[in-house]
Design a protein around this motif. Structure first.
Motif, PDB file in Angstrom:
ATOM      1  N   ILE A  36       0.859  -1.179   0.000  1.00 16.38           N
ATOM      2  CA  ILE A  36       0.000   0.000   0.000  1.00 16.38           C
ATOM      3  C   ILE A  36       0.900   1.234   0.000  1.00 16.38           C
ATOM      4  O   ILE A  36       1.534   1.545   1.012  1.00 16.38           O
ATOM      5  CB  ILE A  36      -0.945   0.023   1.229  1.00 16.38           C
ATOM      6  N   ASP A  55      -0.261   4.246  -1.806  1.00 13.49           N
ATOM      7  CA  ASP A  55      -1.078   5.439  -1.992  1.00 13.49           C
ATOM      8  C   ASP A  55      -2.547   5.027  -2.021  1.00 13.49           C
ATOM      9  O   ASP A  55      -2.872   3.853  -1.880  1.00 13.49           O
ATOM     10  CB  ASP A  55      -0.682   6.193  -3.268  1.00 13.49           C
ATOM     11  N   SER A  56      -3.420   6.000  -2.208  1.00 13.77           N
ATOM     12  CA  SER A  56      -4.853   5.691  -2.168  1.00 13.77           C
ATOM     13  C   SER A  56      -5.281   4.794  -3.331  1.00 13.77           C
ATOM     14  O   SER A  56      -6.181   3.968  -3.185  1.00 13.77           O
ATOM     15  CB  SER A  56      -5.691   6.976  -2.149  1.00 13.77           C
ATOM     16  N   GLN A  57      -4.623   4.913  -4.477  1.00 12.03           N
ATOM     17  CA  GLN A  57      -4.968   4.051  -5.612  1.00 12.03           C
ATOM     18  C   GLN A  57      -4.610   2.589  -5.316  1.00 12.03           C
ATOM     19  O   GLN A  57      -5.382   1.688  -5.622  1.00 12.03           O
ATOM     20  CB  GLN A  57      -4.274   4.520  -6.898  1.00 12.03           C
ATOM     21  N   SER A  58      -3.451   2.355  -4.720  1.00 12.83           N
ATOM     22  CA  SER A  58      -3.081   0.975  -4.393  1.00 12.83           C
ATOM     23  C   SER A  58      -4.018   0.412  -3.320  1.00 12.83           C
ATOM     24  O   SER A  58      -4.328  -0.782  -3.325  1.00 12.83           O
ATOM     25  CB  SER A  58      -1.620   0.868  -3.958  1.00 12.83           C
ATOM     26  N   TYR A  59      -4.511   1.263  -2.445  1.00 15.40           N
ATOM     27  CA  TYR A  59      -5.490   0.833  -1.441  1.00 15.40           C
ATOM     28  C   TYR A  59      -6.790   0.388  -2.122  1.00 15.40           C
ATOM     29  O   TYR A  59      -7.333  -0.677  -1.820  1.00 15.40           O
ATOM     30  CB  TYR A  59      -5.764   1.960  -0.443  1.00 15.40           C
ATOM     31  N   LEU A  60      -7.288   1.193  -3.052  1.00 15.72           N
ATOM     32  CA  LEU A  60      -8.528   0.855  -3.763  1.00 15.72           C
ATOM     33  C   LEU A  60      -8.355  -0.405  -4.610  1.00 15.72           C
ATOM     34  O   LEU A  60      -9.254  -1.261  -4.668  1.00 15.72           O
ATOM     35  CB  LEU A  60      -8.991   2.026  -4.622  1.00 15.72           C
ATOM     36  N   ILE A  94      -4.662   2.221   8.341  1.00 13.32           N
ATOM     37  CA  ILE A  94      -4.990   1.425   7.152  1.00 13.32           C
ATOM     38  C   ILE A  94      -5.406   0.019   7.573  1.00 13.32           C
ATOM     39  O   ILE A  94      -6.373  -0.539   7.041  1.00 13.32           O
ATOM     40  CB  ILE A  94      -3.808   1.374   6.162  1.00 13.32           C
ATOM     41  N   ARG A 146      -8.951   0.139   8.804  1.00 15.52           N
ATOM     42  CA  ARG A 146      -9.900   0.317   7.691  1.00 15.52           C
ATOM     43  C   ARG A 146     -10.092  -0.981   6.917  1.00 15.52           C
ATOM     44  O   ARG A 146     -11.221  -1.367   6.602  1.00 15.52           O
ATOM     45  CB  ARG A 146      -9.412   1.414   6.749  1.00 15.52           C
TER      46      ARG A 146
END
Length: 187
Positions: free
Chosen positions: A110, A112-117, A141, A144
């Motif tokens: 993880i 950034d937010s894109q890798s999280y999504l 994280i 979440r």
């Protein structure tokens, strides 16, 4: 899963990066070992040693020298080597392992937010048994992911001391994987 119960008493996983660390892990208090470096000549012996000591042992499919990271390699590992399960970053390996009832841990980086999504989408599509999030020093994280997926979470990477491990366990991870040998001993 028995591994989740075993890790409740001592939630540290030895992430062995080489043969010397693997031998240290065998002598340590950990119940679970991640083999992060092996090859076709030593992986069977390593798994047998860990199992003889009643330790759970997972082989990282992406790091076995001389063996492709694909379904045939997974079949070979479980018919000949017989680890507890596999680890892979590749969704196809996790999906195949699931289809033949092999315990599979999918590793996610993880950054950034894109890798999280992307991770969430992959989890819902592939449905790994367990996920490992790297770097592991992101308690918000971990919380979440645990809430959004209800899949057991291991946190790994950059866990340097007991305080880091305690924080991520409190955040919802059921274990911390680390190559820091001083954390492999229960105190």
């Amino acid at each position: 899963m028995q591994i989740v119960n075993a890790l409740k008493a001592f939630p540290v996983i030895a992430a062995a990066r080489n043969a010397k660390q693997f031998e240290t892990a065998l002598k340590s208090d950990v119940t679970t070992i991640f083999i992060l470096s092996s090859d076709i000549f030593n992986v069977a012996e390593m798994v047998a040693k860990a199992k003889a000591l009643k330790k759970y042992v997972f082989v990282h499919m992406d790091f076995i020298g001389g063996l492709a990271s694909d379904p045939v390699a997974i079949d070979y590992l479980f018919k000949i080597v017989a680890p507890t399960g596999i680890i892979s970053t590749k969704a196809i390996n996790i999906k195949y392992a699931n289809s033949i009832n092999i315990l599979a841990i999918q590793r996610f980086f993880i950054i950034d937010s894109q890798s999280y999504l992307t991770m969430l989408k992959t989890i819902h599509t592939v449905k790994p048994n367990i996920i490992e999030i790297l770097p592991g020093v992101m308690p918000n994280i971990i919380s979440r992911v645990k809430k959004e997926t209800n899949i057991p979470v291991i946190a790994g990477g950059l866990i340097d001391d007991k305080e880091h491990a305690d924080i991520i366990i409190a955040a919802g991870a059921f274990a911390a994987s680390t190559s820091k040998e001083n954390l492999w001993i229960q105190k």
